[in-house]
Design an enzyme around this catalytic site. Sequence first.
Site, PDB file in Angstrom:
ATOM      1  N   SER A   6      43.163  38.820  49.064  1.00  0.00           N
ATOM      2  CA  SER A   6      43.870  38.592  47.802  1.00  0.00           C
ATOM      3  C   SER A   6      43.213  37.429  47.060  1.00  0.00           C
ATOM      4  O   SER A   6      42.288  36.800  47.566  1.00  0.00           O
ATOM      5  CB  SER A   6      45.347  38.286  48.069  1.00  0.00           C
ATOM      6  OG  SER A   6      45.440  37.022  48.690  1.00  0.00           O
ATOM      7  N   LYS A   7      43.746  37.166  45.886  1.00  0.00           N
ATOM      8  CA  LYS A   7      43.193  36.125  45.007  1.00  0.00           C
ATOM      9  C   LYS A   7      42.956  34.806  45.740  1.00  0.00           C
ATOM     10  O   LYS A   7      41.966  34.130  45.520  1.00  0.00           O
ATOM     11  CB  LYS A   7      44.166  35.863  43.848  1.00  0.00           C
ATOM     12  CG  LYS A   7      43.945  36.749  42.644  1.00  0.00           C
ATOM     13  CD  LYS A   7      43.107  36.012  41.584  1.00  0.00           C
ATOM     14  CE  LYS A   7      42.753  36.907  40.416  1.00  0.00           C
ATOM     15  NZ  LYS A   7      41.672  37.869  40.759  1.00  0.00           N
TER      16      LYS A   7
END
Length: 468
Positions: free
Chosen positions: A240-241
């Site tokens: 994820s980010k």
Amino acid sequence: MSDSTVVTRIAPSPTGAMHIGTARTALFNWLYARHTGGKFLLRIEDTDRERSTEAAVQVIFDGLSWLGLQADEPPVFQASRADRHVKAVDEMLARGSAYRDYMTADELEAERTLARAEGRVVHSPWRDRLPNDGLDRSFVVRLKAPLDGETLIGDQVKGAVTFQNKDLDDLILLRTDGTPTYNLAVVVDDHEMGVTHVIRGDDHLNNAARQTLIYQGLGWTPPVWAHLPLIHGPDGAKLSKRHGAQAVSEFADMGYLPEAMRNYLAKLGWGHGDDEIFTDEQAIAWFDITDVVGAPARLDWAKLNHLNNHYIRLAEPAQLAALVADIHRSRDWPLHDDHLAVLTHVIPFVRDGAKTTLELADATIFALKRRPLDLSDKAQEMLNEETRARLGRLRGALASAATWDVASLEALNRAFAETEGVGLGKIGPSLRAVLSGGSPAPDLAGTLVSLGKPESLGRLDDALSLNG
Ligand code: GLU
């Protein structure tokens, strides 16, 4: 081309970024096609007309081209094939493997509630009516899926995966507005593109069961399936980010080389013994889809950096020079006409420690500077009466150097230090300071050679004439 030729494909949806998971899927499809002497195709799944802008499609083309994964045929655009999808549904209606479902929204809602209460999937009462039972009102077309039995996916990565048919509902093939649904479009396109092996992320494993039923409904043979485990972050959580870069373009912007990315992505879920570094040719020779491991692969920045450094040390200096020039340009560094020649010459002296081309660019700044150099405060401090006088004498020795290579200049510096009766440590820092202006630079001889004789002497002269 024989009938048994392998055909793989990557089928990205243009969403605005190309995820490295998609890049890895593309690579595995490409490797498998190359390994088997087959074909690697590209299909743009652009049925979401709002997201599928020209720019988003271009991102995919750019990503694949940067990665060096060229498809063997022009791309197929899924949205342009809607008539083919509808035609396939007409065939299914004719074969009795699909039916028109006229349930109203209210009826569907009531059936949903009942199905939930009874712990089963939704059933439409229209499933068993004759095709001509149609009404003059809107309908969807559904797959007439088997009510019992099992659907087996013999997956090349996951092994045998069994789905109970009673858990698979009669999925919609055409919506009320006549547009095809995702699973239908994938099946029709894969079949008509001649795809023999569907290699993709395991988030599509459930779709494989549904798509198998559509294949059966059409009387077609399903492809070989291979579902790849997702890529996780270094901590084992889904990527994820917060793990940093995820898009292919971000890796490019961070200074990773495509050849390093290919080697690195190949290692995410596949490997050949303990080999960490391999060429494309080796990967193609060794790759087999059945060797992909089922467990999620973890992103490992240290490994990626290590590989990138390896490929930076291996690359053609002229090719790196062009990349480094782009980086300087993007940072508004004032480049001069001869910058490519300067960079090509200096890169072999500075690349060993560079993990990315951004670091490589930083390491070339000393050579791109123009005379007279702006000496940093620290560099100025190196210059006192004693060091100036010594640099003056060293300038004389350097000016009469017959050969300008690392070995000769190392010897010259050593001999000079001996004549002066001091260690090299008394000479090195001030010489480096005036040659580099205070920017990072290679060792002394490396700096002198990478600058060349006239430029080195010129920089010395400039510094020695400072403040008279
Ligand atoms: N368009 C799908 C995606 O981007 C891939 C579908 C497939 O590979 O079958 O996830």
